[in-house]
Motif scaffolding. Structure first.
Motif, PDB file in Angstrom:
ATOM      1  N   ALA A  38      38.824 -34.456 114.542  1.00  0.00           N
ATOM      2  CA  ALA A  38      39.482 -34.582 113.247  1.00  0.00           C
ATOM      3  C   ALA A  38      39.876 -33.224 112.686  1.00  0.00           C
ATOM      4  N   THR A  39      39.268 -32.172 113.177  1.00  0.00           N
ATOM      5  CA  THR A  39      39.536 -30.834 112.652  1.00  0.00           C
ATOM      6  C   THR A  39      40.739 -30.221 113.357  1.00  0.00           C
ATOM      7  N   PRO A  40      41.758 -29.831 112.585  1.00  0.00           N
ATOM      8  CA  PRO A  40      42.907 -29.181 113.217  1.00  0.00           C
ATOM      9  C   PRO A  40      42.510 -27.822 113.758  1.00  0.00           C
ATOM     10  N   THR A  41      43.070 -27.457 114.913  1.00  0.00           N
ATOM     11  CA  THR A  41      42.669 -26.181 115.494  1.00  0.00           C
ATOM     12  C   THR A  41      43.834 -25.300 115.907  1.00  0.00           C
ATOM     13  N   SER A  42      45.058 -25.785 115.842  1.00  0.00           N
ATOM     14  CA  SER A  42      46.173 -24.954 116.281  1.00  0.00           C
ATOM     15  C   SER A  42      46.520 -23.907 115.222  1.00  0.00           C
ATOM     16  N   ALA A  43      47.214 -22.874 115.665  1.00  0.00           N
ATOM     17  CA  ALA A  43      47.653 -21.828 114.735  1.00  0.00           C
ATOM     18  C   ALA A  43      48.561 -22.419 113.669  1.00  0.00           C
ATOM     19  N   THR A  44      49.428 -23.332 114.055  1.00  0.00           N
ATOM     20  CA  THR A  44      50.327 -23.960 113.086  1.00  0.00           C
ATOM     21  C   THR A  44      49.539 -24.742 112.054  1.00  0.00           C
ATOM     22  N   THR A  48      49.396 -23.920 108.021  1.00  0.00           N
ATOM     23  CA  THR A  48      49.741 -24.950 107.037  1.00  0.00           C
ATOM     24  C   THR A  48      48.627 -25.103 106.008  1.00  0.00           C
ATOM     25  N   ILE A  49      47.402 -25.136 106.481  1.00  0.00           N
ATOM     26  CA  ILE A  49      46.255 -25.246 105.576  1.00  0.00           C
ATOM     27  C   ILE A  49      46.202 -24.029 104.655  1.00  0.00           C
ATOM     28  N   ALA A  50      46.384 -22.840 105.217  1.00  0.00           N
ATOM     29  CA  ALA A  50      46.347 -21.615 104.403  1.00  0.00           C
ATOM     30  C   ALA A  50      47.445 -21.632 103.353  1.00  0.00           C
ATOM     31  N   HIS A  51      48.621 -22.081 103.737  1.00  0.00           N
ATOM     32  CA  HIS A  51      49.735 -22.121 102.789  1.00  0.00           C
ATOM     33  C   HIS A  51      49.428 -23.079 101.633  1.00  0.00           C
ATOM     34  N   GLN A  52      48.760 -24.189 101.928  1.00  0.00           N
ATOM     35  CA  GLN A  52      48.360 -25.134 100.883  1.00  0.00           C
ATOM     36  C   GLN A  52      47.293 -24.527  99.973  1.00  0.00           C
ATOM     37  N   MET A  53      46.407 -23.738 100.546  1.00  0.00           N
ATOM     38  CA  MET A  53      45.322 -23.136  99.770  1.00  0.00           C
ATOM     39  C   MET A  53      45.778 -21.901  99.003  1.00  0.00           C
ATOM     40  N   ILE A  54      46.872 -21.282  99.454  1.00  0.00           N
ATOM     41  CA  ILE A  54      47.385 -20.056  98.830  1.00  0.00           C
ATOM     42  C   ILE A  54      48.851 -20.300  98.469  1.00  0.00           C
ATOM     43  N   LYS A  95      28.162 -15.334 108.404  1.00  0.00           N
ATOM     44  CA  LYS A  95      28.416 -15.218 106.961  1.00  0.00           C
ATOM     45  C   LYS A  95      29.313 -16.342 106.468  1.00  0.00           C
ATOM     46  N   MET A  96      30.193 -16.851 107.359  1.00  0.00           N
ATOM     47  CA  MET A  96      31.106 -17.910 106.946  1.00  0.00           C
ATOM     48  C   MET A  96      30.392 -19.214 106.634  1.00  0.00           C
ATOM     49  N   SER A  97      29.127 -19.325 106.998  1.00  0.00           N
ATOM     50  CA  SER A  97      28.378 -20.548 106.699  1.00  0.00           C
ATOM     51  C   SER A  97      28.256 -20.767 105.195  1.00  0.00           C
ATOM     52  N   SER A  98      28.435 -19.718 104.411  1.00  0.00           N
ATOM     53  CA  SER A  98      28.383 -19.881 102.954  1.00  0.00           C
ATOM     54  C   SER A  98      29.548 -20.721 102.440  1.00  0.00           C
ATOM     55  N   ALA A  99      30.600 -20.866 103.244  1.00  0.00           N
ATOM     56  CA  ALA A  99      31.761 -21.676 102.854  1.00  0.00           C
ATOM     57  C   ALA A  99      31.681 -23.086 103.432  1.00  0.00           C
ATOM     58  N   GLY A 100      30.769 -23.311 104.380  1.00  0.00           N
ATOM     59  CA  GLY A 100      30.630 -24.642 104.962  1.00  0.00           C
ATOM     60  C   GLY A 100      29.929 -24.589 106.305  1.00  0.00           C
ATOM     61  N   THR A 101      29.236 -25.656 106.632  1.00  0.00           N
ATOM     62  CA  THR A 101      28.490 -25.706 107.889  1.00  0.00           C
ATOM     63  C   THR A 101      29.397 -25.824 109.106  1.00  0.00           C
ATOM     64  N   ASP A 102      30.648 -26.172 108.878  1.00  0.00           N
ATOM     65  CA  ASP A 102      31.595 -26.331 109.984  1.00  0.00           C
ATOM     66  C   ASP A 102      32.429 -25.068 110.217  1.00  0.00           C
ATOM     67  N   TRP A 103      31.911 -23.923 109.831  1.00  0.00           N
ATOM     68  CA  TRP A 103      32.656 -22.664 109.873  1.00  0.00           C
ATOM     69  C   TRP A 103      33.130 -22.279 111.273  1.00  0.00           C
ATOM     70  N   LYS A 104      32.454 -22.738 112.309  1.00  0.00           N
ATOM     71  CA  LYS A 104      32.852 -22.364 113.674  1.00  0.00           C
ATOM     72  C   LYS A 104      34.122 -23.078 114.127  1.00  0.00           C
ATOM     73  N   THR A 105      34.405 -24.231 113.553  1.00  0.00           N
ATOM     74  CA  THR A 105      35.501 -25.060 114.057  1.00  0.00           C
ATOM     75  C   THR A 105      36.539 -25.476 113.026  1.00  0.00           C
ATOM     76  N   PRO A 107      39.332 -24.540 110.319  1.00  0.00           N
ATOM     77  CA  PRO A 107      40.135 -23.456 109.759  1.00  0.00           C
ATOM     78  C   PRO A 107      40.083 -23.417 108.236  1.00  0.00           C
ATOM     79  N   GLU A 108      39.976 -24.558 107.596  1.00  0.00           N
ATOM     80  CA  GLU A 108      39.915 -24.578 106.128  1.00  0.00           C
ATOM     81  C   GLU A 108      38.684 -23.832 105.623  1.00  0.00           C
ATOM     82  N   THR A 109      37.556 -24.036 106.290  1.00  0.00           N
ATOM     83  CA  THR A 109      36.326 -23.340 105.907  1.00  0.00           C
ATOM     84  C   THR A 109      36.474 -21.837 106.131  1.00  0.00           C
ATOM     85  N   GLN A 110      37.070 -21.447 107.259  1.00  0.00           N
ATOM     86  CA  GLN A 110      37.275 -20.024 107.536  1.00  0.00           C
ATOM     87  C   GLN A 110      38.245 -19.398 106.531  1.00  0.00           C
TER      88      GLN A 110
END
Length: 138
Positions: A38-44, A48-54, A95-105, A107-110
């Motif tokens: 369910a987690t998107p992983t491509s650069a695109t 897209t997620i970053a653009h929505q968040m910023i 350190k990214m775990s402070s944003a979510g437990t799914d930080w390894k996979t 992109p939104e959390t990262q």
């Protein structure tokens, strides 16, 4: 009963059992299909997620310049010598775990962690990019 109809049946056990019995009666073999991640992983997807968040274009562009140079928008990018990880090359990566437990996979959390880092340390992604341009790191 067609195989495509069987695959569309939801997960309730009773429905699956009924479908399996019907398929077996009709001589149809059922196979399991692995679930898609369910987690998107491509650069695109990450962009897209970053653009929505910023939504601010200047801040997104600055964030994007940093991520492009740090990881090439690869959420699994790992620096072999330092262990820095992810889109924004967090060090230590955990350190990214402070944003979510799914930080390894995820992109939104990262991205969330990276934005928080840039805003707290530099004031904004644009200021972080300015620092990056002057120093080759942030």
């Amino acid at each position: 009963m067609s195989v495509s109809l069987i695959r569309r049946i939801a997960t309730p056990k009773k429905a699956l059992t009924t479908a399996a019995v019907a398929a077996a009666t009709a001589g149809i073999a059922l196979t399991s299909v692995p679930a898609q991640a369910a987690t998107p992983t491509s650069a695109t997807d990450a962009k897209t997620i970053a653009h929505q968040m910023i939504p601010d274009a200047a801040q997104f562009n600055a964030f994007s310049h940093i991520v492009e140079r740090e990881s090439g928008w690869n959420i699994h990018a790992t620096n072999a010598s330092s262990g820095a990880y992810g889109l924004v090359q967090a060090l230590p990566a955990s350190k990214m775990s402070s944003a979510g437990t799914d930080w390894k996979t995820n992109p939104e959390t990262q991205i969330k962690w990276g934005l928080d880092y840039m805003n707290s340390r530099y004031g904004s992604p644009a200021a972080a990019w300015k620092f990056w341009q002057a120093n080759g790191w942030y």
